[in-house]
Design a protein around this motif. Structure first.
Motif, PDB file in Angstrom:
ATOM      1  N   PRO A  13       7.229  10.550   8.019  1.00 17.01           N
ATOM      2  CA  PRO A  13       5.982   9.798   8.231  1.00 17.01           C
ATOM      3  C   PRO A  13       6.290   8.393   8.738  1.00 17.01           C
ATOM      4  N   ILE A  14       5.428   7.862   9.595  1.00 16.72           N
ATOM      5  CA  ILE A  14       5.597   6.486  10.075  1.00 16.72           C
ATOM      6  C   ILE A  14       4.385   5.623   9.725  1.00 16.72           C
ATOM      7  N   GLY A  15       3.468   6.157   8.948  1.00 18.08           N
ATOM      8  CA  GLY A  15       2.290   5.401   8.538  1.00 18.08           C
ATOM      9  C   GLY A  15       2.174   5.327   7.030  1.00 18.08           C
ATOM     10  N   SER A  16       1.652   4.223   6.528  1.00 15.92           N
ATOM     11  CA  SER A  16       1.523   4.020   5.083  1.00 15.92           C
ATOM     12  C   SER A  16       0.081   4.172   4.618  1.00 15.92           C
ATOM     13  N   GLY A  17      -0.661   5.027   5.285  1.00 15.93           N
ATOM     14  CA  GLY A  17      -2.077   5.187   4.964  1.00 15.93           C
ATOM     15  C   GLY A  17      -2.343   5.648   3.545  1.00 15.93           C
ATOM     16  N   THR A  18      -1.449   6.478   2.989  1.00 12.37           N
ATOM     17  CA  THR A  18      -1.709   6.986   1.637  1.00 12.37           C
ATOM     18  C   THR A  18      -1.666   5.876   0.599  1.00 12.37           C
ATOM     19  N   VAL A  19      -0.749   4.941   0.744  1.00  9.22           N
ATOM     20  CA  VAL A  19      -0.683   3.862  -0.240  1.00  9.22           C
ATOM     21  C   VAL A  19      -1.717   2.783   0.061  1.00  9.22           C
ATOM     22  N   GLU A  20      -2.013   2.550   1.342  1.00  9.83           N
ATOM     23  CA  GLU A  20      -3.054   1.570   1.674  1.00  9.83           C
ATOM     24  C   GLU A  20      -4.400   2.042   1.134  1.00  9.83           C
ATOM     25  N   SER A  21      -4.687   3.329   1.278  1.00  7.35           N
ATOM     26  CA  SER A  21      -5.954   3.846   0.760  1.00  7.35           C
ATOM     27  C   SER A  21      -5.962   3.858  -0.756  1.00  7.35           C
ATOM     28  N   ALA A  22      -4.778   4.025  -1.372  1.00 10.52           N
ATOM     29  CA  ALA A  22      -4.719   4.009  -2.837  1.00 10.52           C
ATOM     30  C   ALA A  22      -5.169   2.666  -3.392  1.00 10.52           C
ATOM     31  N   GLY A  23      -4.853   1.587  -2.680  1.00 12.29           N
ATOM     32  CA  GLY A  23      -5.298   0.274  -3.126  1.00 12.29           C
ATOM     33  C   GLY A  23      -6.807   0.201  -3.257  1.00 12.29           C
ATOM     34  N   LYS A  24      -7.507   0.930  -2.405  1.00 10.63           N
ATOM     35  CA  LYS A  24      -8.968   0.911  -2.432  1.00 10.63           C
ATOM     36  C   LYS A  24      -9.529   1.976  -3.358  1.00 10.63           C
ATOM     37  N   THR A  25      -9.057   3.222  -3.209  1.00 13.85           N
ATOM     38  CA  THR A  25      -9.674   4.323  -3.945  1.00 13.85           C
ATOM     39  C   THR A  25      -9.181   4.431  -5.385  1.00 13.85           C
ATOM     40  N   VAL A  26      -7.938   4.054  -5.636  1.00 13.10           N
ATOM     41  CA  VAL A  26      -7.398   4.153  -6.986  1.00 13.10           C
ATOM     42  C   VAL A  26      -7.662   2.878  -7.784  1.00 13.10           C
ATOM     43  N   ILE A  27      -7.461   1.709  -7.158  1.00 10.76           N
ATOM     44  CA  ILE A  27      -7.541   0.434  -7.883  1.00 10.76           C
ATOM     45  C   ILE A  27      -8.882  -0.279  -7.676  1.00 10.76           C
ATOM     46  N   GLN A  28      -9.172  -0.649  -6.440  1.00 10.44           N
ATOM     47  CA  GLN A  28     -10.328  -1.516  -6.197  1.00 10.44           C
ATOM     48  C   GLN A  28     -11.657  -0.834  -6.498  1.00 10.44           C
ATOM     49  N   HIS A  29     -11.739   0.472  -6.277  1.00 10.65           N
ATOM     50  CA  HIS A  29     -12.992   1.180  -6.523  1.00 10.65           C
ATOM     51  C   HIS A  29     -13.470   0.967  -7.955  1.00 10.65           C
ATOM     52  N   ARG A  30     -12.525   0.839  -8.896  1.00  9.06           N
ATOM     53  CA  ARG A  30     -12.889   0.631 -10.305  1.00  9.06           C
ATOM     54  C   ARG A  30     -12.853  -0.843 -10.687  1.00  9.06           C
TER      55      ARG A  30
END
Length: 239
Positions: free
Chosen positions: A187-204
C-alpha cells in the motif's frame, strides 16, 4: 500505519491522540479495465481488511509499547512482506523502525503530493498557468519512483521557501520508491489510519457540547480502539 487526531478537553485545551491501524493486505490480479497509464497491468490490486486499532494520549515512547503489543497480537512478525505507510513524521519513523525493523516504510502518497503542491504555490502564487504543468510533471516523476529528480527540480525553484521543500524529498527518497512498492503490492496510502482518526476517535470525542478530562478521555480512547477492533463483542454504535 500511524497518524494523530485532535480533540478538545474540558478546559478547552487541544489534545492530540496518536493512532495506529493494523490491516491485512490482500492482493488480486488487476483486471484489464483497470489498467491505465498510471496503474500498470503487473501492479496488483491492493485491498486492506481486518483492521484493528491502537490509540493513546501518551507520548511517542509510551505509545511505542502499546503499538508493539498490538503488533504482537496481530502476529505481524510472521508477515512477509510487512510495510508501514505514514506521513514521514520523524517520531513515527523512529518508533516504527524500533518496533518493526523488518517493515518497509512508505511515505503516504497524498502527503508527498501535498509537498509538491506546497512548493508550487510558494513559487507561483495564484499563477495556475505556470504552476499546474510544473506540479503535474513532478507528480509523474514521483509516481514513477524518482524522488531524487523531484528534489532537484524543487531545489531549483526561484523562491527560497519553495526550494526548501526539496529536503522533504531527498530525506525520504528511500521511502518514496512508489513504482517499486506498487509492483510489490505494498500500500502507498494511509487512508485507513487517517479515517480512523475521524471514525474511531473524533466521532465520539468531538460530540457537540462534550468536554473531556484527560483520564476519562484516555479510558474512552482505549475503549474505542477495542470496540472498533471488534474485541468487545458489542455493536459499534453502543459507545
Amino acid at each position: 500505519m500511524v497518524s494523530s487526531s485532535v480533540f478538545a478537553t474540558k478546559t478547552g485545551t487541544l489534545r492530540r491522540v496518536k493512532v495506529s491501524t493494523f490491516s491485512q493486505v490482500t492482493l488480486s490480479v488487476r483486471p484489464d479495465d483497470q489498467v491505465t497509464k498510471r496503474h500498470l497491468a503487473h501492479e496488483p490490486l491492493v485491498a486492506l481488511t481486518q483492521h484493528s486499532y491502537q490509540a493513546t494520549l501518551d507520548d511517542a515512547d509510551h505509545m511505542a509499547g502499546w503499538q508493539l503489543a498490538e503488533g504482537v497480537r496481530r502476529r505481524v512478525f510472521a508477515c512477509t512482506p510487512l510495510s508501514s505507510v505514514n506521513d514521514a513524521a520523524a517520531w513515527i519513523e523512529r518508533i516504527t523502525g524500533t518496533n518493526f525493523p523488518q517493515a518497509t516504510q512508505v511515505v503516504d502518497w497524498a502527503h508527498a503530493a501535498e509537498h509538491i503542491y506546497t512548493a508550487t504555490q510558494l513559487n507561483w502564487p495564484d499563477q495556475p498557468a505556470k504552476s499546474n504543468p510544473w506540479a503535474h510533471a513532478q507528480l509523474d516523476l514521483l509516481w514513477h519512483g524518482n524522488p531524487t529528480a523531484v528534489a532537484t527540480a524543487v531545489s531549483g525553484l526561484s523562491t527560497q521557501k519553495a526550494a526548501q521543500e526539496a529536503g522533504y524529498f531527498s530525506d525520504n527518497a528511500n521511502r518514496m520508491r512508489y513504482a517499486e512498492f506498487r509492483a510489490q503490492g505494498l500500500p502507498i496510502g494511509s487512508g485507513t489510519v487517517e479515517s480512523a482518526g475521524k471514525t474511531v476517535i473524533q466521532h465520539r470525542l468531538k460530540c457537540p457540547c462534550r468536554g473531556w478530562r484527560r483520564d476519562n478521555a484516555s479510558a474512552m480512547i482505549a475503549a474505542l480502539a477495542e470496540l472498533h477492533s471488534a474485541r468487545l463483542g458489542i455493536a459499534r454504535h453502543a459507545i
